[in-house]
Design a protein around this motif. Sequence first.
Motif, PDB file in Angstrom:
ATOM      1  N   GLU A  22      34.891  53.372  41.358  1.00 36.40           N
ATOM      2  CA  GLU A  22      36.218  53.685  41.890  1.00 36.40           C
ATOM      3  C   GLU A  22      36.883  52.434  42.452  1.00 36.40           C
ATOM      4  O   GLU A  22      38.071  52.182  42.217  1.00 36.40           O
ATOM      5  CB  GLU A  22      36.098  54.756  42.968  1.00 36.40           C
ATOM      6  N   ARG A  25      37.897  50.055  39.562  1.00 36.81           N
ATOM      7  CA  ARG A  25      39.088  50.567  38.881  1.00 36.81           C
ATOM      8  C   ARG A  25      40.329  50.378  39.748  1.00 36.81           C
ATOM      9  O   ARG A  25      41.384  49.965  39.270  1.00 36.81           O
ATOM     10  CB  ARG A  25      38.926  52.043  38.549  1.00 36.81           C
ATOM     11  N   ALA A  26      40.224  50.679  41.030  1.00 34.94           N
ATOM     12  CA  ALA A  26      41.372  50.558  41.934  1.00 34.94           C
ATOM     13  C   ALA A  26      41.859  49.117  42.032  1.00 34.94           C
ATOM     14  O   ALA A  26      43.051  48.887  42.267  1.00 34.94           O
ATOM     15  CB  ALA A  26      41.020  51.096  43.316  1.00 34.94           C
ATOM     16  N   HIS A  29      44.832  48.571  39.962  1.00 34.40           N
ATOM     17  CA  HIS A  29      45.995  49.442  40.170  1.00 34.40           C
ATOM     18  C   HIS A  29      47.267  48.620  40.393  1.00 34.40           C
ATOM     19  O   HIS A  29      47.324  47.754  41.263  1.00 34.40           O
ATOM     20  CB  HIS A  29      45.764  50.364  41.373  1.00 34.40           C
ATOM     21  N   GLY A  30      48.280  48.898  39.583  1.00 35.54           N
ATOM     22  CA  GLY A  30      49.583  48.264  39.759  1.00 35.54           C
ATOM     23  C   GLY A  30      49.715  46.853  39.214  1.00 35.54           C
ATOM     24  O   GLY A  30      50.767  46.244  39.369  1.00 35.54           O
ATOM     25  N   ASP A 102      37.372  54.587  32.167  1.00 40.00           N
ATOM     26  CA  ASP A 102      37.426  55.923  32.771  1.00 40.00           C
ATOM     27  C   ASP A 102      36.513  56.902  32.032  1.00 40.00           C
ATOM     28  O   ASP A 102      35.809  57.702  32.659  1.00 40.00           O
ATOM     29  CB  ASP A 102      38.855  56.458  32.775  1.00 40.00           C
ATOM     30  N   ARG A 161      41.699  40.292  43.831  1.00 35.28           N
ATOM     31  CA  ARG A 161      42.942  41.038  44.054  1.00 35.28           C
ATOM     32  C   ARG A 161      43.644  40.553  45.322  1.00 35.28           C
ATOM     33  O   ARG A 161      44.879  40.415  45.351  1.00 35.28           O
ATOM     34  CB  ARG A 161      42.657  42.543  44.134  1.00 35.28           C
ATOM     35  N   LEU A 172      44.434  50.222  47.882  1.00 32.12           N
ATOM     36  CA  LEU A 172      44.488  50.389  46.424  1.00 32.12           C
ATOM     37  C   LEU A 172      43.813  51.690  45.995  1.00 32.12           C
ATOM     38  O   LEU A 172      44.312  52.409  45.130  1.00 32.12           O
ATOM     39  CB  LEU A 172      43.827  49.203  45.721  1.00 32.12           C
ATOM     40  N   THR A 173      42.673  52.005  46.611  1.00 37.89           N
ATOM     41  CA  THR A 173      41.962  53.243  46.271  1.00 37.89           C
ATOM     42  C   THR A 173      42.793  54.459  46.647  1.00 37.89           C
ATOM     43  O   THR A 173      42.878  55.425  45.885  1.00 37.89           O
ATOM     44  CB  THR A 173      40.581  53.286  46.958  1.00 37.89           C
ATOM     45  N   ASP A 176      45.480  54.617  43.960  1.00 38.81           N
ATOM     46  CA  ASP A 176      44.953  54.888  42.621  1.00 38.81           C
ATOM     47  C   ASP A 176      44.461  56.325  42.485  1.00 38.81           C
ATOM     48  O   ASP A 176      44.547  56.909  41.407  1.00 38.81           O
ATOM     49  CB  ASP A 176      43.823  53.903  42.301  1.00 38.81           C
ATOM     50  N   THR A 177      43.947  56.889  43.560  1.00 35.40           N
ATOM     51  CA  THR A 177      43.402  58.247  43.504  1.00 35.40           C
ATOM     52  C   THR A 177      44.379  59.299  44.028  1.00 35.40           C
ATOM     53  O   THR A 177      44.071  60.494  44.000  1.00 35.40           O
ATOM     54  CB  THR A 177      42.094  58.335  44.318  1.00 35.40           C
TER      55      THR A 177
END
Length: 196
Positions: A22, A25-26, A29-30, A102, A161, A172-173, A176-177
């Motif tokens: 997680e 992946r986060a 994000h963006g 994913d 990041r 970010l998490t 993202d979630t």
Amino acid sequence: MYAPAVHDEVTGYAEYVDQQLEAIRASAHGLTEEQARLTPTRSALSIGGLVKHTSHVIAPPEEKGPRVEDDGEVTEAAYAAFMAGFALREDETLAATIEVFDRRRVAVVEWIRASDPAQEITVPPAPWYGLMSPSRTTLRYSFVHFVEELARHAGHADIIREQIDGATTLELTLADTGRPATPFAQPWTPTEPATP
């Protein structure tokens, strides 16, 4: 996040693996395609490359192809191919890489949940550690090693990041979630470029 709970051993492994995935992946994000390829630290690592490499690590054996260390030796060509797995090629996109990530994330977490940690397995040679032959161990060992490797890459992604735009894993998490703000963080949102 893997919140405190009373779980059995295999659930703990599955949850910790998923938590690290997680975070990795986060970290993407963006990001734009260009940002996903940035290497803002002294290493050659990028967010896109870390997502790609992690996706390879969690891939089922039939999707991995031959391992660099299968024969106990690491040739120059095999090592170069392995290192290329840490960067997005020009014909690869971040979105497509995340899509594969994913799918593999769900599959690996389900596989761990259905596994017996005491099952004996053979792991391949690890010549970078001087282990030139396969070794016998248990899935328990592999799961803990999995958490270790994924946590290391999640840490790499955190630092990269933060160098790109200052975004942190928690915000970010949350973004993202789709989770709500906490007393300590708001979901990440892109900052507007400064106007002159």
